[in-house]
Design a protein around this motif. Structure first.
Motif, PDB file in Angstrom:
ATOM      1  N   LYS A  89     -14.525  -3.456   3.434  1.00 49.55           N
ATOM      2  CA  LYS A  89     -14.308  -4.269   4.626  1.00 49.55           C
ATOM      3  C   LYS A  89     -15.290  -5.439   4.674  1.00 49.55           C
ATOM      4  N   HIS A  90     -16.526  -5.199   4.237  1.00 49.25           N
ATOM      5  CA  HIS A  90     -17.529  -6.277   4.199  1.00 49.25           C
ATOM      6  C   HIS A  90     -17.057  -7.421   3.306  1.00 49.25           C
ATOM      7  N   VAL A  91     -16.511  -7.075   2.148  1.00 49.29           N
ATOM      8  CA  VAL A  91     -15.993  -8.118   1.246  1.00 49.29           C
ATOM      9  C   VAL A  91     -14.802  -8.815   1.894  1.00 49.29           C
ATOM     10  N   THR A  92     -13.893  -8.044   2.454  1.00 53.36           N
ATOM     11  CA  THR A  92     -12.698  -8.609   3.087  1.00 53.36           C
ATOM     12  C   THR A  92     -13.079  -9.588   4.198  1.00 53.36           C
ATOM     13  N   ASP A  93     -14.104  -9.257   4.959  1.00 51.57           N
ATOM     14  CA  ASP A  93     -14.505 -10.077   6.107  1.00 51.57           C
ATOM     15  C   ASP A  93     -15.304 -11.316   5.716  1.00 51.57           C
ATOM     16  N   ASN A  94     -15.819 -11.345   4.474  1.00 54.53           N
ATOM     17  CA  ASN A  94     -16.769 -12.405   4.135  1.00 54.53           C
ATOM     18  C   ASN A  94     -16.352 -13.326   2.999  1.00 54.53           C
ATOM     19  N   VAL A  95     -15.145 -13.166   2.479  1.00 57.45           N
ATOM     20  CA  VAL A  95     -14.626 -14.113   1.489  1.00 57.45           C
ATOM     21  C   VAL A  95     -13.204 -14.494   1.887  1.00 57.45           C
ATOM     22  N   SER A  96     -12.770 -15.649   1.439  1.00 59.85           N
ATOM     23  CA  SER A  96     -11.409 -16.081   1.764  1.00 59.85           C
ATOM     24  C   SER A  96     -10.380 -15.554   0.769  1.00 59.85           C
ATOM     25  N   ILE A  97     -10.834 -15.127  -0.417  1.00 59.23           N
ATOM     26  CA  ILE A  97      -9.928 -14.536  -1.402  1.00 59.23           C
ATOM     27  C   ILE A  97      -9.443 -13.190  -0.858  1.00 59.23           C
ATOM     28  N   PRO A  98      -8.139 -12.943  -0.789  1.00 54.88           N
ATOM     29  CA  PRO A  98      -7.647 -11.656  -0.286  1.00 54.88           C
ATOM     30  C   PRO A  98      -8.119 -10.488  -1.147  1.00 54.88           C
ATOM     31  N   THR A  99      -8.330  -9.358  -0.509  1.00 59.50           N
ATOM     32  CA  THR A  99      -8.727  -8.143  -1.220  1.00 59.50           C
ATOM     33  C   THR A  99      -7.551  -7.171  -1.292  1.00 59.50           C
ATOM     34  N   LEU A 100      -7.525  -6.397  -2.378  1.00 53.33           N
ATOM     35  CA  LEU A 100      -6.480  -5.396  -2.579  1.00 53.33           C
ATOM     36  C   LEU A 100      -7.149  -4.057  -2.841  1.00 53.33           C
ATOM     37  N   ALA A 101      -6.822  -3.052  -2.043  1.00 53.69           N
ATOM     38  CA  ALA A 101      -7.369  -1.712  -2.228  1.00 53.69           C
ATOM     39  C   ALA A 101      -6.554  -0.964  -3.266  1.00 53.69           C
ATOM     40  N   ASP A 102      -7.234  -0.431  -4.285  1.00 53.28           N
ATOM     41  CA  ASP A 102      -6.562   0.353  -5.321  1.00 53.28           C
ATOM     42  C   ASP A 102      -7.138   1.764  -5.354  1.00 53.28           C
ATOM     43  N   GLU A 103      -8.261   1.955  -6.034  1.00 57.42           N
ATOM     44  CA  GLU A 103      -8.818   3.300  -6.151  1.00 57.42           C
ATOM     45  C   GLU A 103      -9.204   3.910  -4.800  1.00 57.42           C
ATOM     46  N   SER A 104      -9.362   3.087  -3.782  1.00 53.77           N
ATOM     47  CA  SER A 104      -9.667   3.592  -2.438  1.00 53.77           C
ATOM     48  C   SER A 104      -8.459   4.242  -1.772  1.00 53.77           C
ATOM     49  N   LEU A 105      -7.269   4.022  -2.327  1.00 53.38           N
ATOM     50  CA  LEU A 105      -6.049   4.467  -1.668  1.00 53.38           C
ATOM     51  C   LEU A 105      -5.241   5.391  -2.571  1.00 53.38           C
ATOM     52  N   PHE A 106      -5.191   6.650  -2.201  1.00 53.19           N
ATOM     53  CA  PHE A 106      -4.349   7.625  -2.876  1.00 53.19           C
ATOM     54  C   PHE A 106      -3.195   8.051  -1.968  1.00 53.19           C
ATOM     55  N   SER A 107      -3.527   8.495  -0.778  1.00 52.41           N
ATOM     56  CA  SER A 107      -2.569   9.178   0.081  1.00 52.41           C
ATOM     57  C   SER A 107      -2.108   8.305   1.243  1.00 52.41           C
ATOM     58  N   PRO A 108      -1.045   8.724   1.939  1.00 54.31           N
ATOM     59  CA  PRO A 108      -0.660   8.034   3.168  1.00 54.31           C
ATOM     60  C   PRO A 108      -1.798   7.978   4.187  1.00 54.31           C
ATOM     61  N   MET A 109      -2.594   9.041   4.276  1.00 56.88           N
ATOM     62  CA  MET A 109      -3.728   9.035   5.202  1.00 56.88           C
ATOM     63  C   MET A 109      -4.760   7.981   4.802  1.00 56.88           C
ATOM     64  N   ASP A 110      -4.996   7.818   3.505  1.00 60.46           N
ATOM     65  CA  ASP A 110      -5.892   6.750   3.049  1.00 60.46           C
ATOM     66  C   ASP A 110      -5.372   5.391   3.500  1.00 60.46           C
ATOM     67  N   ALA A 111      -4.069   5.200   3.398  1.00 65.08           N
ATOM     68  CA  ALA A 111      -3.477   3.922   3.812  1.00 65.08           C
ATOM     69  C   ALA A 111      -3.743   3.659   5.288  1.00 65.08           C
ATOM     70  N   ILE A 112      -3.589   4.684   6.120  1.00 68.26           N
ATOM     71  CA  ILE A 112      -3.840   4.516   7.551  1.00 68.26           C
ATOM     72  C   ILE A 112      -5.299   4.161   7.799  1.00 68.26           C
ATOM     73  N   ARG A 113      -6.221   4.871   7.141  1.00 68.37           N
ATOM     74  CA  ARG A 113      -7.651   4.596   7.341  1.00 68.37           C
ATOM     75  C   ARG A 113      -7.998   3.157   6.977  1.00 68.37           C
ATOM     76  N   ILE A 114      -7.490   2.696   5.852  1.00 67.57           N
ATOM     77  CA  ILE A 114      -7.816   1.352   5.383  1.00 67.57           C
ATOM     78  C   ILE A 114      -7.176   0.287   6.263  1.00 67.57           C
ATOM     79  N   LEU A 115      -5.915   0.485   6.602  1.00 69.10           N
ATOM     80  CA  LEU A 115      -5.199  -0.538   7.358  1.00 69.10           C
ATOM     81  C   LEU A 115      -5.599  -0.556   8.827  1.00 69.10           C
ATOM     82  N   GLU A 116      -5.954   0.595   9.392  1.00 74.21           N
ATOM     83  CA  GLU A 116      -6.459   0.617  10.765  1.00 74.21           C
ATOM     84  C   GLU A 116      -7.708  -0.238  10.912  1.00 74.21           C
ATOM     85  N   ARG A 117      -8.558  -0.200   9.894  1.00 71.69           N
ATOM     86  CA  ARG A 117      -9.825  -0.935   9.935  1.00 71.69           C
ATOM     87  C   ARG A 117      -9.704  -2.353   9.391  1.00 71.69           C
ATOM     88  N   ARG A 118      -8.531  -2.695   8.890  1.00 71.52           N
ATOM     89  CA  ARG A 118      -8.353  -3.981   8.213  1.00 71.52           C
ATOM     90  C   ARG A 118      -9.416  -4.151   7.121  1.00 71.52           C
TER      91      ARG A 118
END
Length: 363
Positions: A230-259
């Motif tokens: 999230k720190h990287v996402t908030d501090n650069v203009s280049i979009p970030t893509l979550a890969d190894e951080s996201l396995f499950s549907p629950m991971d997706a919710i955690r990441i997307l809830e926090r942007r």
């Protein structure tokens, strides 16, 4: 159409050139193949990629999970009852996402055959042709620039550049590559968890200041470090893509809830197959976040399955399915047609896979 048995085997396919990332160097695809046999004579094929540094799944663990837990949980079930099969599959053992993915893929292959339709039509039918990027392994700047030029000359318009192995060299790598391919080729970068959050922000800002246009940066920090992502996402203009951080549907919710990321990467080996991947696409649709469909180093069975999902869903806007074109040979008869950057799906039922040569079966 009832499941009567699951046979397990393995294949080994040499790569054209070594595949190098911040995490590993690989010279061949060594995957587990499953063959689900039914009482009607129909056969479904699936594939699992042992990628211990990412999923934690080794070949032995995949085989053990299928033989000891998954096979007894779904044998005797009817392909028509897809929901029951998936409940039993995912309830038979925790984690082991690659083993689950292999069996899930074979079941969806049979589900398509049961209904006489290609899987992408059953999943949404958005299209039947998609365009993939190609990965440029991490090496010295000049070698990577040459590899990039060769890829562009082969028709690729999007390159995924591996970085993160030496933060001091990453800027030089990207400058050299951008100069080599010109301004019109899309460049994606994948750090494979290779940077700290501070290194990621500093390096990406330098790339921005240098005028190196980058479509997105994939997994710049450690998989567990959602705060850092999230720190990287908030501090650069280049979009970030979550890969190894996201396995499950629950991971997706955690990441997307926090942007914590701007985009998410779905891989069947992480999600446990198409069943959970569809849940992730639905979550992404709710949050209005676009997805990429990716793969590990996999042969054509599992990548064909991923291509069917990528073609079916409009929320999947980016394709990273270059595994088969990195291989020096193709043991799979049938399946999607991979012609460099173009992937075309057929109209045969299921995934259209007829046979796989060179399988070494366990029994």
């Amino acid at each position: 159409m009832k499941i009567t048995d699951i046979k397990i085997g393995s294949i080994s396919v040499p790569l054209k050139t070594p595949f190098k990332t911040a995490l590993r160097t690989v010279n061949s695809v060594n995957d587990i193949i499953v063959k689900i046999i039914t009482d009607t004579g129909h056969i479904g094929y699936g594939e699992a990629a042992p990628t211990g540094v990412i999923t934690g799944d080794t070949a032995g663990a995949i085989i053990g999970a299928i033989e000891d837990h998954i096979r007894p949980a779904i044998t005797g079930l009817d392909i028509e009852n897809l929901e029951k099969i998936m409940l039993n599959l995912h309830g038979s053992i925790v984690k082991n996402s690659s083993a689950k993915a292999a069996v899930d893929i074979a079941v969806y292959d049979l589900f398509g055959q049961l209904h006489g339709a290609p899987v992408y039509k059953l999943l949404g039918g958005h299209g039947k042709e998609i365009t993939t990027d190609i990965t440029i392994s991490v090496n010295g700047p000049e070698e990577m620039a040459e590899d990039s030029r060769n890829a562009v000359n082969s028709g690729y318009t999007t390159l995924k550049i591996k970085v993160g192995k030496d933060v001091k060299k990453d800027l030089a790598r990207m400058k050299t590559i951008r100069k080599a391919v010109g301004p019109h080729v899309r460049l994606r970068i994948d750090a494979n968890q290779g940077w700290t959050p501070k290194e990621a922000v500093l390096t990406l800002r330098k790339m921005e200041d240098a005028g190196i246009e980058i479509e997105f940066v994939e997994q710049p920090v450690q998989a567990h470090d959602i705060d850092g992502l999230k720190h990287v996402t908030d501090n650069v203009s280049i979009p970030t893509l979550a890969d190894e951080s996201l396995f499950s549907p629950m991971d997706a919710i955690r990441i997307l809830e926090r942007r914590a990321a701007d985009l998410i990467n779905i891989k069947l080996m992480k999600s446990g197959g198409i069943h959970n991947a569809l849940k992730i696409t639905s979550i992404a649709e709710v949050y209005g976040v676009e997805c990429m469909i990716g793969c590990m180093l996999e042969a054509k069975v599992s990548v064909t399955a991923a291509a069917h999902l990528g073609a079916a869903k409009s929320i999947i806007t980016r394709i990273d399915l270059d595994g088969p074109v990195l291989c020096s040979e193709d043991p799979v008869i049938g399946g999607a047609v991979f012609n460099e950057s173009k992937i075309v799906l057929g109209d045969e039922p299921g995934f259209g896979i007829h046979d796989i040569t060179g399988i070494v079966y366990r029994r």
